[in-house]
Write a protein that holds these residues in place. Structure first.
Motif, PDB file in Angstrom:
ATOM      1  N   GLY A 210     -16.886   5.292 -36.117  1.00 31.71           N
ATOM      2  CA  GLY A 210     -18.253   5.564 -36.553  1.00 31.71           C
ATOM      3  C   GLY A 210     -18.868   4.449 -37.359  1.00 31.71           C
ATOM      4  N   GLY A 211     -18.069   3.493 -37.792  1.00 28.08           N
ATOM      5  CA  GLY A 211     -18.593   2.386 -38.577  1.00 28.08           C
ATOM      6  C   GLY A 211     -18.060   1.072 -38.059  1.00 28.08           C
ATOM      7  N   ALA A 212     -18.158   0.047 -38.893  1.00 27.42           N
ATOM      8  CA  ALA A 212     -17.508  -1.222 -38.577  1.00 27.42           C
ATOM      9  C   ALA A 212     -16.003  -0.956 -38.551  1.00 27.42           C
ATOM     10  N   VAL A 213     -15.261  -1.775 -37.840  1.00 31.45           N
ATOM     11  CA  VAL A 213     -13.819  -1.566 -37.715  1.00 31.45           C
ATOM     12  C   VAL A 213     -13.168  -1.448 -39.094  1.00 31.45           C
ATOM     13  N   GLU A 214     -13.565  -2.294 -40.026  1.00 26.50           N
ATOM     14  CA  GLU A 214     -12.987  -2.248 -41.373  1.00 26.50           C
ATOM     15  C   GLU A 214     -13.253  -0.905 -42.044  1.00 26.50           C
ATOM     16  N   GLN A 215     -14.448  -0.342 -41.820  1.00 28.63           N
ATOM     17  CA  GLN A 215     -14.776   0.970 -42.386  1.00 28.63           C
ATOM     18  C   GLN A 215     -13.940   2.061 -41.733  1.00 28.63           C
ATOM     19  N   ASP A 216     -13.792   1.994 -40.419  1.00 29.79           N
ATOM     20  CA  ASP A 216     -12.963   2.971 -39.713  1.00 29.79           C
ATOM     21  C   ASP A 216     -11.541   2.945 -40.264  1.00 29.79           C
ATOM     22  N   MET A 217     -11.020   1.747 -40.466  1.00 30.27           N
ATOM     23  CA  MET A 217      -9.662   1.602 -40.984  1.00 30.27           C
ATOM     24  C   MET A 217      -9.556   2.142 -42.409  1.00 30.27           C
ATOM     25  N   GLU A 218     -10.538   1.854 -43.228  1.00 30.62           N
ATOM     26  CA  GLU A 218     -10.531   2.318 -44.616  1.00 30.62           C
ATOM     27  C   GLU A 218     -10.522   3.840 -44.684  1.00 30.62           C
ATOM     28  N   VAL A 219     -11.361   4.467 -43.885  1.00 29.20           N
ATOM     29  CA  VAL A 219     -11.442   5.928 -43.868  1.00 29.20           C
ATOM     30  C   VAL A 219     -10.150   6.523 -43.307  1.00 29.20           C
ATOM     31  N   ALA A 220      -9.637   5.944 -42.238  1.00 33.23           N
ATOM     32  CA  ALA A 220      -8.396   6.443 -41.639  1.00 33.23           C
ATOM     33  C   ALA A 220      -7.226   6.314 -42.608  1.00 33.23           C
ATOM     34  N   GLN A 221      -7.181   5.226 -43.351  1.00 28.36           N
ATOM     35  CA  GLN A 221      -6.081   5.011 -44.287  1.00 28.36           C
ATOM     36  C   GLN A 221      -6.042   6.077 -45.379  1.00 28.36           C
ATOM     37  N   VAL A 222      -7.196   6.626 -45.730  1.00 28.38           N
ATOM     38  CA  VAL A 222      -7.220   7.727 -46.699  1.00 28.38           C
ATOM     39  C   VAL A 222      -6.530   8.954 -46.098  1.00 28.38           C
ATOM     40  N   GLY A 223      -6.808   9.238 -44.830  1.00 33.01           N
ATOM     41  CA  GLY A 223      -6.124  10.341 -44.154  1.00 33.01           C
ATOM     42  C   GLY A 223      -4.630  10.110 -44.058  1.00 33.01           C
ATOM     43  N   VAL A 224      -4.225   8.881 -43.768  1.00 34.93           N
ATOM     44  CA  VAL A 224      -2.804   8.540 -43.685  1.00 34.93           C
ATOM     45  C   VAL A 224      -2.144   8.705 -45.060  1.00 34.93           C
ATOM     46  N   SER A 225      -2.823   8.258 -46.101  1.00 38.97           N
ATOM     47  CA  SER A 225      -2.283   8.404 -47.465  1.00 38.97           C
ATOM     48  C   SER A 225      -2.115   9.872 -47.826  1.00 38.97           C
ATOM     49  N   ARG A 226      -3.079  10.686 -47.419  1.00 42.71           N
ATOM     50  CA  ARG A 226      -2.973  12.127 -47.693  1.00 42.71           C
ATOM     51  C   ARG A 226      -1.779  12.706 -46.939  1.00 42.71           C
TER      52      ARG A 226
END
Length: 141
Positions: free
Chosen positions: A118-134
């Motif tokens: 939904g965003g720039a690749v870096e934003q997608d990764m940042e948001v996904a990493q929060v889910g992975v951390s959870r």
């Protein structure tokens, strides 16, 4: 040992990722799959791009199918490298840019995957990493 991600767990991961997407003010589509890349849950935030529905699902599918984050496929799939053309295989479902992550149990076995678009690749990764951390927090409980 976790056999598979449950729907309840998928909702928790999606919620964590969505909070980050809201924080950076970028609507996203967040997908959680099982270890085989089959859909468990998907959430499209208001105003998220329609194309991100299939892209986020394919990012999760790719991570589950290949047991690796999607961003790690970019360089090997460049012209002249060993995986050149990878993104044209598997009925076009393979994604070679960031935003997809496998989810492993405490023994390192892949039990699911998470994909964000939904965003720039870096934003997608940042948001996904929060889910992975959870996921890692839940797994450690």
């Amino acid at each position: 040992m976790v056999q598979s991600i449950t729907l309840d767990t998928a909702k928790v991961l999606i919620d964590a990722a969505e909070q980050k997407a809201e924080e950076i003010d970028n609507p996203m589509v967040i997908t959680v799959t099982n270890s085989e890349g089959n859909l468990i849950a998907q959430h499209r935030m208001d105003d998220a791009w329609l194309a991100s529905v299939s892209i986020s699902r394919n990012k999760a599918y790719t991570s589950a199918a290949l047991d690796m984050p999607t961003h790690e496929l970019a360089e090997p799939s460049e012209p002249g490298n060993s995986l050149y053309g990878l993104q044209t295989t598997d009925e076009g479902r393979i994604v070679i840019f960031g935003g997809g992550y496998p989810l492993a149990d405490e023994e390192g076995d892949i039990v699911g995957a998470l994909g964000v678009s939904g965003g720039a690749v870096e934003q997608d990764m940042e948001v996904a990493q929060v889910g992975v951390s959870r996921w890692e927090e839940i797994r450690g409980e």
